[in-house]
Structures are given as C-alpha cells and as structure tokens.
Design a protein around this motif. Structure first.
Motif, PDB file in Angstrom:
ATOM      1  N   MET A  21       0.841  -1.200   0.000  1.00 48.13           N
ATOM      2  CA  MET A  21       0.000   0.000   0.000  1.00 48.13           C
ATOM      3  C   MET A  21       0.874   1.248   0.000  1.00 48.13           C
ATOM      4  O   MET A  21       0.573   2.228  -0.666  1.00 48.13           O
ATOM      5  N   GLY A  22       1.978   1.198   0.734  1.00 49.43           N
ATOM      6  CA  GLY A  22       2.866   2.350   0.804  1.00 49.43           C
ATOM      7  C   GLY A  22       3.794   2.470  -0.390  1.00 49.43           C
ATOM      8  O   GLY A  22       4.053   3.567  -0.878  1.00 49.43           O
ATOM      9  N   ASP A  23       4.287   1.350  -0.882  1.00 56.56           N
ATOM     10  CA  ASP A  23       5.278   1.375  -1.953  1.00 56.56           C
ATOM     11  C   ASP A  23       4.653   1.715  -3.307  1.00 56.56           C
ATOM     12  O   ASP A  23       5.193   2.515  -4.054  1.00 56.56           O
ATOM     13  N   TYR A  24       3.507   1.100  -3.615  1.00 60.10           N
ATOM     14  CA  TYR A  24       2.918   1.384  -4.927  1.00 60.10           C
ATOM     15  C   TYR A  24       1.401   1.453  -4.918  1.00 60.10           C
ATOM     16  O   TYR A  24       0.764   1.393  -5.966  1.00 60.10           O
ATOM     17  N   GLY A  25       0.793   1.589  -3.729  1.00 60.78           N
ATOM     18  CA  GLY A  25      -0.646   1.839  -3.642  1.00 60.78           C
ATOM     19  C   GLY A  25      -1.535   0.730  -4.154  1.00 60.78           C
ATOM     20  O   GLY A  25      -2.611   0.982  -4.689  1.00 60.78           O
ATOM     21  N   LYS A  26      -1.117  -0.514  -3.967  1.00 61.14           N
ATOM     22  CA  LYS A  26      -1.892  -1.648  -4.469  1.00 61.14           C
ATOM     23  C   LYS A  26      -2.331  -2.556  -3.323  1.00 61.14           C
ATOM     24  O   LYS A  26      -1.663  -2.661  -2.299  1.00 61.14           O
ATOM     25  N   ASP A  81      12.101   1.603   5.893  1.00 61.27           N
ATOM     26  CA  ASP A  81      11.643   2.956   5.532  1.00 61.27           C
ATOM     27  C   ASP A  81      10.223   3.191   6.056  1.00 61.27           C
ATOM     28  O   ASP A  81       9.366   3.730   5.360  1.00 61.27           O
ATOM     29  N   GLU A  82       9.993   2.772   7.284  1.00 61.75           N
ATOM     30  CA  GLU A  82       8.648   2.771   7.862  1.00 61.75           C
ATOM     31  C   GLU A  82       7.942   4.127   7.831  1.00 61.75           C
ATOM     32  O   GLU A  82       6.780   4.209   7.415  1.00 61.75           O
ATOM     33  N   THR A  83       8.609   5.176   8.243  1.00 64.72           N
ATOM     34  CA  THR A  83       7.960   6.492   8.321  1.00 64.72           C
ATOM     35  C   THR A  83       7.449   6.939   6.961  1.00 64.72           C
ATOM     36  O   THR A  83       6.285   7.338   6.822  1.00 64.72           O
ATOM     37  N   ASN A  84       8.287   6.845   5.958  1.00 67.16           N
ATOM     38  CA  ASN A  84       7.916   7.250   4.609  1.00 67.16           C
ATOM     39  C   ASN A  84       6.814   6.346   4.035  1.00 67.16           C
ATOM     40  O   ASN A  84       5.833   6.834   3.463  1.00 67.16           O
ATOM     41  N   LEU A  85       6.982   5.041   4.188  1.00 65.71           N
ATOM     42  CA  LEU A  85       6.005   4.103   3.651  1.00 65.71           C
ATOM     43  C   LEU A  85       4.644   4.246   4.327  1.00 65.71           C
ATOM     44  O   LEU A  85       3.605   4.143   3.667  1.00 65.71           O
ATOM     45  N   LYS A  86       4.648   4.499   5.624  1.00 64.88           N
ATOM     46  CA  LYS A  86       3.377   4.669   6.340  1.00 64.88           C
ATOM     47  C   LYS A  86       2.636   5.899   5.828  1.00 64.88           C
ATOM     48  O   LYS A  86       1.418   5.857   5.605  1.00 64.88           O
ATOM     49  N   LYS A  87       3.341   6.991   5.634  1.00 67.51           N
ATOM     50  CA  LYS A  87       2.723   8.215   5.098  1.00 67.51           C
ATOM     51  C   LYS A  87       2.084   7.952   3.739  1.00 67.51           C
ATOM     52  O   LYS A  87       0.953   8.339   3.476  1.00 67.51           O
ATOM     53  N   LYS A  88       2.845   7.299   2.881  1.00 67.41           N
ATOM     54  CA  LYS A  88       2.343   6.986   1.538  1.00 67.41           C
ATOM     55  C   LYS A  88       1.165   6.013   1.601  1.00 67.41           C
ATOM     56  O   LYS A  88       0.187   6.165   0.866  1.00 67.41           O
TER      57      LYS A  88
END
Length: 153
Positions: free
Chosen positions: A97-102, A136-143
């Motif tokens: 979900m965070g890496d490519y929204g799928k 990269d939890e913080t960034n991935l969680k935001k995305k």
C-alpha cells in the motif's frame, strides 16, 4: 403527522447510507467469504503478541466485516472498541500500500503493531515485506495512509 413522515424519511435515508458504506467497506477489505484476517483473532495480535486462529462459533460483525475470535473474552474486548482492533488498509499488505498503492494479499502471521494499530504484510516466496517496511517505515506509512484514503474513498 408531517413530523412523523419527515422523521421516517430521515431514518430511512440514514439506514440506506449506512448500508452503502458497509457495502463499500466489504468491497475494499481483504475478505474471504466476508471473513477478515483469514479467520485470525484481531484481539490476539495485541494481547498475545501473536497470530491466533479464531473460531467461527465465536464471531462478531462490525460494519459489514466479520471477525473470528479465539475466546469469548477477546470477542468482548473487541465489542468495546472494534475499530481499534481492525487491521490497517483493510487488511491488505501495508508495504505494498505504501510502496505502490496496491492491494496485495498478506500472511496473517506476518504483522506489526505500530502506535496501537495492526499492520499486515505479504510473506511468501522468500519475500517478507515486513523487512522492507522496517527499512523505511515512516515514509512508507505516510504513503500508505494517503493511498488507502484514495482507494477506500
């Protein structure tokens, strides 16, 4: 009489709205035969710190989504705050979900509790996405939060 009719129309409108939002939830959630978490107990992730299979005899439905529990005690805990025990992103893989929204399937035994919320991850074919999430939890969680908002409307 007019007030009664108006009240009935408002109640009917609210009931239709609730039914539509429940239908939308069940479309967006990761469900098998309308069962969340592949039948795992959502409360056990928090209280036992592990994935525990629930029993179909001990079930509860929250806003159209059915959960199984390993004990009546866990079912009672869930009933007090159901949204607090639901998996994030409808039970889909948090990393995807965070890496490519799928929406990507998960291994319900690969999870993380973060800030009091349950996150699930894909883990098969030598690809444990929890490891990638942790890098990269913080960034991935935001995305992931932003992507889920778009998907779940």
């Amino acid at each position: 009489m007019k007030k009664t009719i108006l009240l009935l129309l408002v109640l009917l409108s609210n009931a239709i709205s609730v039914a539509q939002s429940q239908t939308q939830r069940t479309k967006e959630f990761n469900l098998e035969n309308n069962i969340a978490l592949q039948g795992y107990d959502p409360v056990a992730y928090f209280t036992q710190k592990k994935a525990v299979k629930g029993k179909k005899e001990i079930a509860s439905t929250y806003e159209g989504v059915t959960y199984y529990f390993s004990s009546q005690a866990n079912k009672a805990i869930f009933a007090k705050n159901p949204s607090g025990y639901e998996p994030q992103y409808g039970g889909w893989c948090a990393f995807a979900m965070g890496d490519y929204g799928k929406k990507v399937e998960v291994d319900p035994e690969t999870f993380k509790i973060l800030d009091g919320k349950l996150y699930l991850f894909y883990n098969a074919y030598f690809n444990n996405t929890l490891k990638s999430w942790n890098k990269d939890e913080t960034n991935l969680k935001k995305k992931a939060d932003a992507n889920w908002k778009k998907i779940s409307g």
